[in-house]
Design an enzyme around this catalytic site. Structure first.
Site, PDB file in Angstrom:
ATOM      1  N   LYS A 110      -6.267  -1.792  -7.746  1.00  0.00           N
ATOM      2  CA  LYS A 110      -5.202  -0.998  -8.358  1.00  0.00           C
ATOM      3  C   LYS A 110      -5.651  -0.501  -9.732  1.00  0.00           C
ATOM      4  CE  LYS A 110      -0.192  -1.350  -9.311  1.00  0.00           C
ATOM      5  NZ  LYS A 110       0.968  -2.279  -9.320  1.00  0.00           N
ATOM      6  N   SER A 166       6.178  -5.153  -6.910  1.00  0.00           N
ATOM      7  CA  SER A 166       5.240  -4.044  -6.737  1.00  0.00           C
ATOM      8  C   SER A 166       4.105  -4.304  -5.772  1.00  0.00           C
ATOM      9  CB  SER A 166       4.658  -3.640  -8.099  1.00  0.00           C
ATOM     10  OG  SER A 166       5.649  -3.057  -8.908  1.00  0.00           O
ATOM     11  N   SER A 176       5.212  -0.410  -7.314  1.00  0.00           N
ATOM     12  CA  SER A 176       4.299   0.563  -7.893  1.00  0.00           C
ATOM     13  C   SER A 176       2.943   0.617  -7.201  1.00  0.00           C
ATOM     14  CB  SER A 176       4.093   0.245  -9.381  1.00  0.00           C
ATOM     15  OG  SER A 176       3.433  -1.013  -9.544  1.00  0.00           O
TER      16      SER A 176
END
Length: 542
Positions: A107, A206, A182
């Site tokens: 990420k 997330s 997210s």
């Protein structure tokens, strides 16, 4: 549904290779039937074919758009080094990590030397970190090639990956739906077979919500079980790095790599959390669930849930009971207040953590026309560098921390947090794990909630309590509703990550596996829904 037996010596096409689990890939690498270079190249070729460019116009690029940066040259070089070590044999080859050569995605709020780390924000566009996050260091020590950096909501603030400054990510199950957020980029990459494993960060759901939306596994470890050093902070008392994978066993294997004490993180737990792989083996090997106490929370009403998901959840509860588990109704009276408390604590910490991004200390600098004072430079930088959702949370947090309001808002929210922690403690005196849906509904259409912050925040209703209490939570696939995946969330006491993996593996074995259509991104729009329906196999909730 248990994983089918894999013949490690079978010849596989590249498409078959990328669909193996990470542990099956590792087995082939150790057996010498596949090289690390072949494995990495197969994933890079699939990224090239299906991912597209997240910075391109969404209407013209129908790719998954999971990656912000693809690390092809370095990944292939790292893979070649693994192959060289294995071919040479000897002590160095014997000491290779079991996952050596298995690729992984990261990420893009986790700093990584040699690749941009942007947090999907114009504030950090093009920024190159001078050091690796601890979790990245541990990936490198295990010799796991890093395929690239995945898309996210800007600074991890959002529930759909539509708040990225560099464009949306699409759900591999349906290109017109969100992948969650997210960490939608990491979950989409895993679901679309662009990467077998990925790292995410979870502040209020997330990792788990994107896993639910994409039919994958997403684990939020116990707070402090995985180092946060080198992770761009959103809310420091809530953030936790964890694995995204296609199976519970793969998630456990990745957490085993990245977990453990880190002296560079003051919140890092001093002790290890046990053999997670052995816990998975114990869970998947159970013939029934006798002796397992599963708690169903009575204080989280499901009136606002998608009707099909509510029915599917009830069917899964009944299935667990039939498998021998004891279903216990438990009361967690303060969970209903967790959402409100979270959206005061989190923005307050956001306001503090993002104060450094001002174009002077950190971040790209914007200078007003004709120059300006340092205050004007800071104001211009933050005005242009941050997106609307980030600004919204900074303003909310600054207000909650301001003189005269601190006790009424932030202080009261912290008291609610303590009550939520007490609810968990009392619940776990009665049950071994708690069970909820990971989201109130399956993936929603792109654009449906992006301009409705309250609706977006409500998506975190079931996941937020685990972050407030610091306990581990995992989302495992629950089946299909209207042809889309949904997730079952399991939660366990702090430091009981191994218990969660054991139960997660046992639950996973009961649920039929499904995969998204492999080519939806290249199918004409009028036919895309048909392709999704065709891709779902028989069995499970439809």
């Amino acid at each position: 549904m248990t994983q089918p037996h894999h013949d490690v010596h079978a010849e596989l096409t590249a498409d078959q290779l990328v669909r193996l689990t990470a542990l099956q890939m590792a087995e082939r690498l150790r057996a010498g039937t596949t090289t690390a270079v072949e494995l990495v190249q197969a994933h890079l070729d699939r990224i090239a074919a299906f991912d597209g460019d997240p910075r391109a116009d969404a209407a013209s690029d129908r790719g998954v758009r999971a990656f912000l940066h693809v690390n092809a040259e370095e990944a292939l070089a790292d893979a070649a080094e693994v192959d060289r070590i294995r071919a040479a044999g000897g002590t160095e080859a014997e000491s290779l990590h079991p996952l050596a050569g298995v690729p992984v995605a990261v990420k893009d709020n986790i700093v990584t030397v040699g690749q941009p780390t942007t947090a999907a924000s114009m504030m950090l566009d093009g920024w190159m970190s001078p050091y690796d996050a601890t979790v990245v260091t541990r990936l490198r020590q295990a010799r796991m090639p890093i395929l690239g950096k995945t898309n996210l909501d800007e600074f991890a603030m959002g529930g759909s990956t539509e708040h990225s400054a560099f464009g949306i990510t699409r759900n591999p199950w349906d290109g017109d739906r969100v992948p969650g957020g997210s960490g939608g980029g990491s979950a989409a990459a895993v679901a679309a077979f662009l990467a077998p494993l990925a790292l995410g960060s979870d502040t209020g759901g997330s990792i788990r919500e994107p896993a639910a939306f994409t039919g994958t596994v997403g684990m939020k470890p116990t707070y402090g079980a995985v180092s946060r050093h080198g992770v761009i902070a959103m809310a420091s008392s809530l953030d936790q790095v964890g694995p995204a994978a296609r199976t519970v066993a793969d998630a456990a294997a990745l957490q085993q790599v990245i977990g453990g004490h880190d002296p560079l993180d003051s919140t890092s737990l001093p002790e290890a959390l046990g053999d997670l792989g052995a816990a998975v083996a114990a869970g998947s090997g159970r013939s029934n669930l006798a002796g397992l106490r599963v708690g169903v929370i009575t204080d989280q009403p499901m009136e606002g849930y998608h009707p099909g998901l509510r029915e599917a959840f009830e069917q899964r509860v009944a299935q667990l009971r039939e498998a021998g588990a004891e279903i216990v109704e438990v009361s967690c009276p303060h969970f209903s207040a967790a959402l409100g408390a979270y959206y005061l604590i989190m923005p307050s910490e956001v306001s503090s953590n993002l104060a450094r991004f001002d174009g002077v200390r950190y971040g790209n600098r914007v200078v007003p026309d004709g120059g300006g004072t340092i205050e004007q430079v800071m104001a211009a930088t933050r005005a242009e560098g941050f997106g609307d959702e980030v600004k919204r949370r900074i303003i909310l947090g600054t207000y909650a921390l301001s003189a005269g309001y601190y006790d009424a808002y932030y202080g009261s929210a912290q008291k609610v947090r303590t009550l939520v922690q007490r609810d968990f403690a009392e619940a776990f005196e009665q049950v071994d794990v708690l069970l909820t849906p990971a989201s109130p509904h399956p993936a929603f259409p792109l654009g449906e909630q992006v301009d409705d912050p309250l609706a977006m925040y409500l998506n975190d209703y079931t996941t937020i309590p685990a972050n407030l209490a610091g306990v581990p939570g995992v989302s495992v696939p629950g089946g299909l509703v209207d042809g889309l995946p949904w997730g079952l969330q399991l939660m366990a006491p702090a430091r009981e990550d191994a218990r969660l993996y054991e139960v997660g593996a046992a639950v996973e074995a009961l649920v039929e596996r499904h995969e998204p259509a492999p080519v939806w991104a290249r199918i004409p729009e009028t036919e895309r829904g048909v392709a999704r329906a065709t891709a779902t196999t028989a069995g499970g909730q439809q």
